[in-house]
Design a protein around this motif. Structure first.
Motif, short mmCIF file in Angstrom:
data_model
loop_
_atom_site.label_atom_id
_atom_site.label_comp_id
_atom_site.label_asym_id
_atom_site.label_seq_id
_atom_site.Cartn_x
_atom_site.Cartn_y
_atom_site.Cartn_z
N GLY A 46 0.85 -1.20 0.00
CA GLY A 46 0.00 0.00 0.00
C GLY A 46 0.87 1.24 0.00
O GLY A 46 1.79 1.36 -0.80
N GLU A 47 0.61 2.12 0.93
CA GLU A 47 1.33 3.40 1.00
C GLU A 47 2.60 3.31 1.83
O GLU A 47 2.73 2.46 2.70
CB GLU A 47 0.43 4.45 1.64
CG GLU A 47 -0.83 4.75 0.90
CD GLU A 47 -1.70 5.76 1.65
OE1 GLU A 47 -1.58 5.87 2.89
OE2 GLU A 47 -2.49 6.43 0.99
N GLU A 48 3.48 4.24 1.56
CA GLU A 48 4.65 4.52 2.42
C GLU A 48 4.47 5.95 2.90
O GLU A 48 4.28 6.85 2.09
CB GLU A 48 5.95 4.42 1.63
CG GLU A 48 6.28 3.06 1.12
CD GLU A 48 7.54 3.08 0.26
OE1 GLU A 48 8.64 3.09 0.83
OE2 GLU A 48 7.40 3.12 -0.96
N ARG A 49 4.50 6.13 4.20
CA ARG A 49 4.35 7.47 4.76
C ARG A 49 5.47 7.74 5.75
O ARG A 49 5.97 6.82 6.39
CB ARG A 49 3.02 7.61 5.47
CG ARG A 49 1.83 7.62 4.52
CD ARG A 49 0.57 7.60 5.28
NE ARG A 49 0.51 6.30 5.96
CZ ARG A 49 -0.56 5.80 6.51
NH1 ARG A 49 -1.66 6.46 6.52
NH2 ARG A 49 -0.53 4.62 7.09
N ARG A 62 6.15 4.45 7.68
CA ARG A 62 4.99 3.59 7.93
C ARG A 62 4.59 2.95 6.60
O ARG A 62 4.26 3.65 5.64
CB ARG A 62 3.83 4.39 8.51
CG ARG A 62 4.20 4.97 9.86
CD ARG A 62 3.12 5.85 10.42
NE ARG A 62 3.58 6.43 11.69
CZ ARG A 62 2.91 7.31 12.36
NH1 ARG A 62 1.74 7.75 11.90
NH2 ARG A 62 3.38 7.78 13.49
N TYR A 63 4.65 1.64 6.57
CA TYR A 63 4.37 0.86 5.37
C TYR A 63 3.04 0.13 5.55
O TYR A 63 2.87 -0.60 6.52
CB TYR A 63 5.46 -0.18 5.14
CG TYR A 63 6.84 0.38 4.94
CD1 TYR A 63 7.28 0.76 3.67
CD2 TYR A 63 7.73 0.52 6.00
CE1 TYR A 63 8.56 1.26 3.48
CE2 TYR A 63 9.00 1.02 5.82
CZ TYR A 63 9.41 1.39 4.55
OH TYR A 63 10.68 1.89 4.36
N THR A 64 2.12 0.32 4.61
CA THR A 64 0.86 -0.41 4.69
C THR A 64 0.89 -1.61 3.75
O THR A 64 1.39 -1.53 2.63
CB THR A 64 -0.37 0.47 4.37
OG1 THR A 64 -0.23 1.01 3.07
CG2 THR A 64 -0.51 1.58 5.38
N VAL A 65 0.34 -2.71 4.24
CA VAL A 65 0.28 -3.97 3.50
C VAL A 65 -1.16 -4.46 3.55
O VAL A 65 -1.76 -4.53 4.62
CB VAL A 65 1.22 -5.02 4.12
CG1 VAL A 65 1.05 -6.37 3.45
CG2 VAL A 65 2.67 -4.56 4.05
N PHE A 110 -0.01 -1.90 13.31
CA PHE A 110 -1.41 -1.59 13.53
C PHE A 110 -2.23 -2.33 12.50
O PHE A 110 -1.78 -2.53 11.37
CB PHE A 110 -1.67 -0.08 13.42
CG PHE A 110 -1.13 0.69 14.58
CD1 PHE A 110 -1.86 0.81 15.76
CD2 PHE A 110 0.11 1.29 14.50
CE1 PHE A 110 -1.36 1.52 16.84
CE2 PHE A 110 0.62 2.01 15.57
CZ PHE A 110 -0.11 2.12 16.74
N MET A 111 -3.44 -2.75 12.87
CA MET A 111 -4.27 -3.56 12.00
C MET A 111 -5.66 -2.96 11.87
O MET A 111 -6.28 -2.59 12.86
CB MET A 111 -4.36 -4.98 12.59
CG MET A 111 -5.18 -5.93 11.79
SD MET A 111 -5.18 -7.59 12.54
CE MET A 111 -3.47 -8.05 12.30
N LEU A 134 -2.49 -3.88 7.27
CA LEU A 134 -1.51 -3.77 8.34
C LEU A 134 -0.62 -2.56 8.07
O LEU A 134 -0.20 -2.34 6.93
CB LEU A 134 -0.63 -5.02 8.39
CG LEU A 134 -1.35 -6.36 8.47
CD1 LEU A 134 -0.35 -7.50 8.39
CD2 LEU A 134 -2.16 -6.45 9.73
N THR A 135 -0.32 -1.80 9.10
CA THR A 135 0.62 -0.70 8.98
C THR A 135 1.81 -1.00 9.88
O THR A 135 1.66 -1.11 11.09
CB THR A 135 -0.03 0.64 9.40
OG1 THR A 135 -1.18 0.87 8.58
CG2 THR A 135 0.95 1.79 9.23
N PHE A 136 2.96 -1.18 9.24
CA PHE A 136 4.19 -1.49 9.95
C PHE A 136 5.00 -0.21 10.12
O PHE A 136 5.19 0.54 9.17
CB PHE A 136 5.01 -2.53 9.18
CG PHE A 136 4.36 -3.87 9.13
CD1 PHE A 136 4.48 -4.75 10.19
CD2 PHE A 136 3.62 -4.25 8.02
CE1 PHE A 136 3.88 -5.99 10.15
CE2 PHE A 136 3.01 -5.48 7.97
CZ PHE A 136 3.14 -6.36 9.04
#
Length: 144
Positions: A46-49, A62-65, A110-111, A134-136
């Protein structure tokens, strides 16, 4: 190898370790292809923030998967409810942990859960889809 790829690869490995889990693949987007057999689990970036910054040395990214679980629905609304909910719970439990093997910089997760069943219908098919995002959080060295 990028941190984002390490995260995707680690998510795939962790989910694949669940006993009896269907095929797990990494794709650019959560797209079901004609060649896929269902059920299938698709992992996509997903996104990278940017989170917090500590100039000039470190930054939190913050990487979203997205994890998408797709199975045949066949317009049967009471079949395999328990099976899909068991799989969803197993994935949730194994993924909701602060650390991720294979990516040492990840320190938090975070989920966000999607509804348990979303029906996606086409001209000649019907699938049940569920998933989670998921946000890692990763602390990384800033490279100039």
């Amino acid at each position: 190898m990028t941190i984002f790829w390490q995260i995707l690869d680690s998510v795939r490995d962790r989910i694949s370790a669940i006993p009896g889990v269907p095929t797990v693949v990494i794709r650019k987007r959560p797209v079901l292809t004609q060649e896929d057999s269902v059920p299938i689990i698709i992992i996509s970036p997903g996104e990278e923030r940017v989170g917090m910054e500590a100039f000039p040395i470190t930054v939190e990214y913050r990487y979203t998967v997205q994890i998408s679980i797709i199975q045949a629905g066949n317009r049967i609304f009471d079949a395999d409810v328990s099976t899909l909910l068991d799989l969803r719970q197993s994935i949730r439990n194994i993924m909701y942990q602060p650390f991720l093997d294979g990516s040492a910089s990840v320190y938090n997760c975070f989920m966000d859960m999607s509804p348990a069943f979303e029906v996606v219908s086409g001209d000649s098919s019907n699938y049940d889809v569920t998933g989670m995002v998921l946000t890692f959080h990763s602390i990384e060295t800033r490279i100039n």
